[in-house]
Design a protein around this motif. Structure first.
Motif, PDB file in Angstrom:
ATOM      1  N   ALA A   1      -2.818   6.682   1.138  1.00 62.85           N
ATOM      2  CA  ALA A   1      -1.696   5.014   0.848  1.00 62.85           C
ATOM      3  C   ALA A   1      -2.711   4.390   1.076  1.00 62.85           C
ATOM      4  CB  ALA A   1      -0.276   5.646   1.208  1.00 62.85           C
TER       5      ALA A   1
ATOM      6  N   PHE B   1       6.741   7.415   6.102  1.00 62.89           N
ATOM      7  CA  PHE B   1       6.646   7.024   4.627  1.00 62.89           C
ATOM      8  C   PHE B   1       8.137   6.517   5.440  1.00 62.89           C
ATOM      9  CE2 PHE B   1       4.057   7.940   1.884  1.00 62.89           C
ATOM     10  CZ  PHE B   1       3.035   7.019   1.888  1.00 62.89           C
TER      11      PHE B   1
ATOM     12  N   ALA C   1       0.905  -0.630   0.021  1.00 63.22           N
ATOM     13  CA  ALA C   1       0.099  -0.124  -0.123  1.00 63.22           C
ATOM     14  C   ALA C   1       0.878   1.208  -0.125  1.00 63.22           C
ATOM     15  CB  ALA C   1      -0.780   0.344   1.287  1.00 63.22           C
ATOM     16  N   VAL C   2       1.644   1.526   1.158  1.00 66.27           N
ATOM     17  CA  VAL C   2       2.301   2.501   0.660  1.00 66.27           C
ATOM     18  C   VAL C   2       3.582   2.497  -0.141  1.00 66.27           C
ATOM     19  CG1 VAL C   2       4.421   3.401   2.408  1.00 66.27           C
ATOM     20  CG2 VAL C   2       2.077   2.324   3.549  1.00 66.27           C
TER      21      VAL C   2
ATOM     22  N   ARG D   1       4.294  -0.140  -7.788  1.00 66.09           N
ATOM     23  CA  ARG D   1       3.530  -1.389  -7.491  1.00 66.09           C
ATOM     24  C   ARG D   1       3.513  -3.070  -8.018  1.00 66.09           C
ATOM     25  NH1 ARG D   1      -0.475   2.316  -7.791  1.00 66.09           N
ATOM     26  NH2 ARG D   1      -0.964   2.544  -5.964  1.00 66.09           N
TER      27      ARG D   1
ATOM     28  N   VAL E   1      -6.075   0.710  -0.348  1.00 63.54           N
ATOM     29  CA  VAL E   1      -6.300  -1.531  -0.248  1.00 63.54           C
ATOM     30  C   VAL E   1      -7.180  -2.409   0.372  1.00 63.54           C
ATOM     31  CG1 VAL E   1      -3.892  -2.697  -0.335  1.00 63.54           C
ATOM     32  CG2 VAL E   1      -2.957  -0.189  -0.711  1.00 63.54           C
TER      33      VAL E   1
ATOM     34  N   TYR F   1       4.881   6.781  15.089  1.00 67.42           N
ATOM     35  CA  TYR F   1       3.678   6.078  15.084  1.00 67.42           C
ATOM     36  C   TYR F   1       3.027   5.428  16.257  1.00 67.42           C
ATOM     37  CZ  TYR F   1       4.149   4.857  10.074  1.00 67.42           C
ATOM     38  OH  TYR F   1       4.312   5.264   8.831  1.00 67.42           O
TER      39      TYR F   1
ATOM     40  N   PHE G   1      -3.056  -1.884   9.519  1.00 71.33           N
ATOM     41  CA  PHE G   1      -4.611  -1.356   8.923  1.00 71.33           C
ATOM     42  C   PHE G   1      -5.300  -0.686   9.822  1.00 71.33           C
ATOM     43  CE2 PHE G   1      -4.066  -2.358   3.764  1.00 71.33           C
ATOM     44  CZ  PHE G   1      -3.152  -1.727   4.078  1.00 71.33           C
TER      45      PHE G   1
ATOM     46  N   VAL H   1       2.697   4.653  -3.293  1.00 72.24           N
ATOM     47  CA  VAL H   1       2.772   6.307  -3.040  1.00 72.24           C
ATOM     48  C   VAL H   1       3.887   7.056  -2.580  1.00 72.24           C
ATOM     49  CG1 VAL H   1       1.228   7.795  -2.092  1.00 72.24           C
ATOM     50  CG2 VAL H   1       0.693   5.403  -2.509  1.00 72.24           C
TER      51      VAL H   1
END
Lengths: 233, 233
Positions: free
Chosen positions: B106, A166, A106-107, A218, B110, B79, B166, A110
DNA sequence: CGGGAACAAAAAGTCAGACTTATATGTCAC
DNA sequence: GTGACATATAAGTCTGACTTTTTGTTCCCG
């Protein structure tokens, strides 16, 4: 390897933390500070510090007149690097690896798109260098050398994105990649297609082609997911 | 609101943590445990527990003969929910909000794709319910009611994805949404287009249309990013 | 004058013991 | 059975003495 090691308190943490994340104490289990102090042969002060840290990771909760209660998994700070390391070293390693790889998928795309916009000249250069390093180590049992460049490559992408959330996932990705090489079955040599994708990605970032960088990443992460599916379907 | 509050140690943490994350002590600054204990009028034991927690968040590092050194931002466990909350309450709130929104953009698409595959019947039902709730509160200064459903909606999506990494971002998204309503400028009523997108997303998940769910969520998060650009270009 | 070894001071780390506080649970009267 | 009260328990806190590591200085020798 263990970041904690420093001090008596760290040593206790390095034993108790893995035990808890491994699920040795079911959620709701109650530990007593005194008993733990006795078991590890440390003073209550040290044990209290350990409990505080575990509490800040939301692995346990300490309440008066009750004790130290183990919390259910859904409460854990699963992004804590320490927790991630403990879990990767434990029994539910496969599940953990899958969660993290999905997160990557997912990350990273991007992040790569942003990197194509924000990367400095130095970062572009290192990206190219690392991609070439991967190519150079892609044949003939040079897995360790390949891994070093692979980890560095992805770290640069994440850092170059300019987003600190990120960037902080660099360690996580490194753990995942490292785990794939060391613990899990890895074919003799890395997939040539994956190597090519990395070279192209470095190129896309250098040329500021955000859309292409995103798409290439991706494909890389999809490949990583498929690899997992093959190993543990 | 503050999770920590419990105990003397938590109160000190709730003061010192925000100070550090606000950048009041530049990286490399050295604090002494004894002085801090004196300043907060607590015993060294309590102060040591506080330092241990800050250390596990990688905000500081404690070394013998040196003291407690404040680490640079790039080391922080960004985080950690506690750290996120402290930073959102502090000065670099806008930057933080942007980082988190980019992360959302991002992850959520997903997650929505996975939710379309994995959501239980109950989760689909709650999704529809929350979307309708958003519609019901979308006109006439009912921002608080709208927010409640919006937060719940996104939390269900993240949870229904079946990926614990997630799922754990539910709190983060909630903070971001809440911040938008409470602290930042928000137009009288939410954007009707956004409301429609949520209704359609609930529909897509219910119909197991992963591709459409992903695309709709992408539109939602792009909207959130654009909103930020308008506020702080 | 430079380099290295020995030394001293400083701050965190550790421990032990006494005391305080909150709270879960059991008891008793009603 | 229900409510108020008492009690035991385990965490929380404080204090003071002691240990260990590390840094910076000093001093001797090359």
């Amino acid at each position: 390897m263990s970041t904690t090691g420093r001090g008596l308190h760290g040593r206790v943490l390095d034993i108790l933390g893995p035990e808890i994340t491994a699920g040795e104490y079911p959620p709701g289990s109650v530990l007593r500070t005194d008993e733990l102090a006795q078991r590890f042969d440390v003073s209550r002060s040290v044990m209290r510090e350990v409990v505080r840290v575990l509490e800040s990771m939301r692995l346990v909760e300490s309440r008066r007149r009750v004790g130290v209660t183990v919390l259910p998994t859904c409460e854990w700070n699963v992004y804590d690097p320490q927790v991630i390391r403990w879990r990767l070293a434990g029994a539910d390693r496969p599940r953990q690896l899958r969660s993290l790889t999905v997160l990557r998928s997912a990350v990273e795309p991007v992040a790569a798109g942003l990197a194509a916009r924000n990367a400095t000249a130095e970062q572009c250069a290192e990206l190219t260098e690392r991609a070439l390093g991967m190519v150079a180590h892609s044949r003939g049992h040079q897995l360790e050398g390949y891994l070093v460049h692979d980890m560095a490559f992805h770290r640069v992408i994440l850092t170059a994105s300019g987003n600190e959330m990120f960037a902080r996932l660099g360690d996580v990705v490194a753990e995942v990649l490292s785990g794939r090489t060391h613990h899990d079955v890895m074919f003799e040599d890395p997939d040539p297609a994956a190597v090519t994708l990395h070279v192209q990605l470095a190129e896309a970032v250098r040329e500021r082609d955000a859309v292409r960088a995103e798409e290439l990443t991706r494909q890389i992460t999809v490949g990583a997911l498929q690899e997992l599916d093959i190993l543990a379907p």
